[in-house]
Design an enzyme around this catalytic site. Structure first.
Site, PDB file in Angstrom:
ATOM      1  N   GLN A 118       5.294  93.948  26.800  1.00  0.00           N
ATOM      2  CA  GLN A 118       5.984  92.660  26.835  1.00  0.00           C
ATOM      3  C   GLN A 118       4.959  91.531  26.735  1.00  0.00           C
ATOM      4  OE1 GLN A 118       7.962  91.942  30.537  1.00  0.00           O
ATOM      5  NE2 GLN A 118       6.763  93.496  31.587  1.00  0.00           N
ATOM      6  N   GLU A 167      15.793  93.362  33.780  1.00  0.00           N
ATOM      7  CA  GLU A 167      14.556  93.731  34.450  1.00  0.00           C
ATOM      8  C   GLU A 167      14.697  93.616  35.962  1.00  0.00           C
ATOM      9  OE1 GLU A 167      11.082  91.179  33.798  1.00  0.00           O
ATOM     10  OE2 GLU A 167       9.889  92.981  33.677  1.00  0.00           O
TER      11      GLU A 167
END
Lengths: 351, 388
Positions: free
Chosen positions: B125, B243
């Site tokens: 990420q 997340e």
């Protein structure tokens, strides 16, 4: 695997909530506090008319036949509105105790019918406490003597009032004589009934504590939006936000623990006692933090008689040690985790 | 309310259990923050994928198995319960994968998901920047449209395992002069593209756990944008929700760690009981992990009833990260004097597992949005308190 409530259960909760919002507003509770008996027969009758006293009475006795899972929603409402505990003790815990008696006790149906109709006031004396709540008004008392369950009428006891910091609670020391005539269960059956009754009482308190936590959070959010310092609402300050976010977290994570415990009690799960104590711990933690952060955010106003927060804080502090004190519930969970030989694999959650 | 598994769910559990019993490596793999460990974890992922168990809740056409969320929870319980390796490609599979499933085009799903499921592509990420940490809307890395591609310039940081990954995903400012959460686009970038430089950052354990990524006129096809141009914030917020919410930290992972903590306590009872608060904390860890699992099942029930998980997923993140700290602090207390020893130290025995976890637990309240930010989100969006 379905962790949700039925439409019926949710609608019933909604109806009870709407009813209590008007009928049990804080000013009405304060009026009841001022009375000698500390109870309002009128309010009790109105609650019965809403069907709450019929909730867990078997359908054969005219009730709705719901169980602990439904009560885990209702007790939150009773807590949220600070309803005096005799209602839950009678309609939930007491009804459960009578239902658990075997049919050799001839008057079982009659008592269940009376609870269902909201006509019976009862008090339950368990050895977990030297006090009995609402003994002064109870027509009959269910009292523990070792493993024996005794049904004793008001005429056969003497009670000495022991005032509590929570004016909604009316506690007594009860003096009475167990006799063969008053004994309605004994031996293993009696012990099992008392164990289940303690669990049900503890779960009732857990639900009420969770409702109280939500009430204190709501009151505190309202206050923090209205109260201004340094030219703005105190609820815009991060220190205040974090206090309240922490309370919201405690409440959210307590809910599924409460619901699982209710399901375990309703389905006679072998670990029901552990689950109930776990629920008590989570709900107590939520209520105690809501009280602590609630009074902190209210500032000096939170320490006054005038502001309603005190009603719900004091009730939380009292209930935290009712139907098994906090140490009792801690010990039951701890004993299972530390001393059982169970290998606590992740797949065991619902085993 | 019915808290029992159906026969089909039980059968699925047994199938997963049997496969894992036969296939989980007997020796613990080296940490995936090293090159060797990373490769071994990639091979494990490939094996898992060949058995159809890599991304069980993805549709079959994209390399999954079409499981529902209850089956996913069951899979996780068996997976962590079997002591199987940590998942090396989760940042891609769960964060980006979920985003692609929701916002990606059919072409993007077909191109990226199967290779992600098999870990042929490893993903990192790329959210944070030197001046956009907790204040993520302050992103300044640019992606300027030039025909059929964007030209990227700028810098990302704290990109987990980026030195080993094949691709990165993140937000870039595609509208020059735009402010805050406007004008950002969500892009997927191959890390072997010309102009990409990756600089490892040593974490406190000395491993290259994360990295800075520099972009110097890097060309990225427009087809690698997810969602509309300039609407990347909306897409990213959905990802951030996944997340913080259920997916990244499934309950089973903590339940398995607590299972080991309870064993550690029982094996060292006499010594641990010198401080009665240790037993109290061990019980609390069990209770918390159990509550987190119950909350997950409860959330799945609500999702199945058509409810959405909103800002309350921020509560999840605070809960599991603080629980993880307590678990490891308690383990370190039980270990006492040998707790500080590194793996391989003659007196460390199996203890280094706890040290490793203790260090990583320190990061929990920081990554995926610092807990202070999560508390702000809860206060403002769940409780309705005014913004400051």
């Amino acid at each position: 695997m379905d962790f949700t409530f039925t439409e019926d259960q949710l609608m019933f909760r909604e109806a009870i909530s709407r009813f209590l919002m008007t009928e049990a507003a804080p000013e009405k509770l304060r009026e009841i506090w001022e009375t000698d008996e500390g109870r309002s027969p009128e309010l009790r009758t109105k609650i019965a008319m809403q069907g709450l006293t019929a909730l867990s009475i078997p359908e054969d006795n005219g009730g709705l036949g719901m169980g602990d899972v439904a009560w885990s929603l209702m007790t939150q409402e009773l807590g949220y509105y600070g309803i005096p505990d005799s209602l839950a003790d009678t309609a939930y815990v007491g009804a459960g105790l009578f239902s658990a008696l075997d049919d050799s006790f001839a008057e079982k149906g009659q008592y269940l019918n009376q609870i269902c109709d909201g006509e019976l006031r009862l008090a339950i004396g368990h050895q977990c406490s030297p006090m009995v709540a609402d003994a002064h008004l109870a027509e009959v008392l269910l009292l523990q003597h070792g493993d024996e369950v005794h049904l004793v009428s008001q005429d056969d006891i003497s009670d000495v009032a022991n005032p509590s910091i929570d004016s909604s609670r009316r506690l007594s020391q009860v003096t009475w004589q167990p006799t063969p005539e008053t004994c309605i269960a004994s031996g293993e059956a009696g012990a099992a009934i008392w164990n289940e009754t303690l669990n049900r009482g503890a779960l009732s308190v857990a639900g009420q504590l969770l409702g109280l936590a939500q009430r204190m959070l709501d009151l505190t959010v309202d206050y923090s939006v209205q109260r201004k310092q340094f030219g703005k609402a105190i609820g815009s300050f991060q220190a205040v936000k974090h206090h309240l976010a922490d309370v919201a977290g405690k409440i959210e994570f307590a809910k599924p623990v409460l619901y699982r415990a209710a399901n375990s009690l309703e389905t006679n799960h072998p670990l029901a006692s552990v689950h109930v104590s776990q629920a008590r711990q989570f709900c107590s933690e939520a209520a105690l933090l809501a009280a602590r952060h609630g009074i902190q955010v209210h500032g000096a106003m939170g320490y006054t008689w005038e502001v309603d927060l005190q009603m719900f804080m004091k009730r939380s502090w009292a209930l935290n040690n009712t139907w098994g004190d906090a140490t009792f519930h801690q010990a039951r969970v701890q004993d299972y985790v530390l001393n059982s030989q169970v290998d606590l694999a992740p797949s065991l959650t619902f085993e | 309310m019915n808290l029992t598994y159906s026969p089909a769910q039980q059968a699925f559990r047994l199938e997963v259990r049997e496969w894992l019993a036969a296939n989980v490596p007997k020796e613990k793999l080296p940490t995936y923050d090293t090159k060797e460990g990373f490769e071994l974890h990639r091979q494990w992922e490939s094996k898992l994928h060949a058995a159809g168990l890599s991304m069980v809740m993805w549709p079959e056409e994209f390399g999954g198995r079409g499981c529902d969320l209850i089956e996913w929870l069951i899979f996780e319980e068996e997976y962590y319960g079997a002591g199987a390796p940590l998942r090396v490609n989760l940042n891609g599979q769960l964060l980006l994968g979920s985003t692609l499933l929701e916002f990606g085009t059919q072409e993007q799903k077909a191109q990226f998901l199967p290779r992600m499921a098999s870990s042929d592509d490893m993903w990192a990420q790329a959210w944070s920047e030197p001046n956009a940490g907790s204040d993520m809307a302050n992103i300044s890395s640019k992606a300027i449209l030039d025909g059929d591609h964007y030209v990227l310039n700028g810098q990302k940081t704290w990109s987990t395992r980026a030195i080993y990954a094949d691709w990165a995903f993140g937000l870039f400012r595609s509208e020059p002069g735009s402010k805050r959460h406007h004008g950002l686009s969500f892009l997927m970038v191959p890390l072997d593209a010309e102009g990409v430089t990756i600089q490892p950052i040593k974490a406190l354990d000395g491993e290259d756990a994360f990295a800075e990524i520099f972009f110097d006129n890097v060309k990225v096809p427009v087809a690698h944008r997810i969602g509309d141009e300039g609407k990347g914030w909306h897409v990213a917020m959905a990802t951030a929700g996944f997340e913080r919410g259920l997916l990244l930290r499934s309950p089973a992972r903590f339940q398995q760690t607590v299972r080991k903590l309870v064993k550690l306590y029982r094996d060292n009872k006499a010594s641990a009981d010198r401080d009665p608060s240790i037993g109290v904390d061990v019980a609390k860890c069990w209770s918390d992990a159990e509550a987190y699992a119950l909350s997950a099942y409860n959330t799945v029930g609500r999702l199945n009833n058509g409810e959405k998980i909103g800002a309350e997923s921020s509560l999840n993140k605070v809960f599991w990260s603080e629980m993880d700290l307590l678990i490891h602090q308690t383990a370190m207390k039980i270990l006492g004097t040998t707790g500080e020893l590194l793996a391989g130290a003659p007196l460390a025995e199996e203890h280094a597992y706890w040290l490793e976890g203790f260090l990583f637990a320190q990061a929990g309240p920081i990554y995926a949005g610092a807990n202070e930010i999560q508390r702000n989100i809860v206060a403002e969006r769940v409780l309705g308190l005014p913004r400051s």
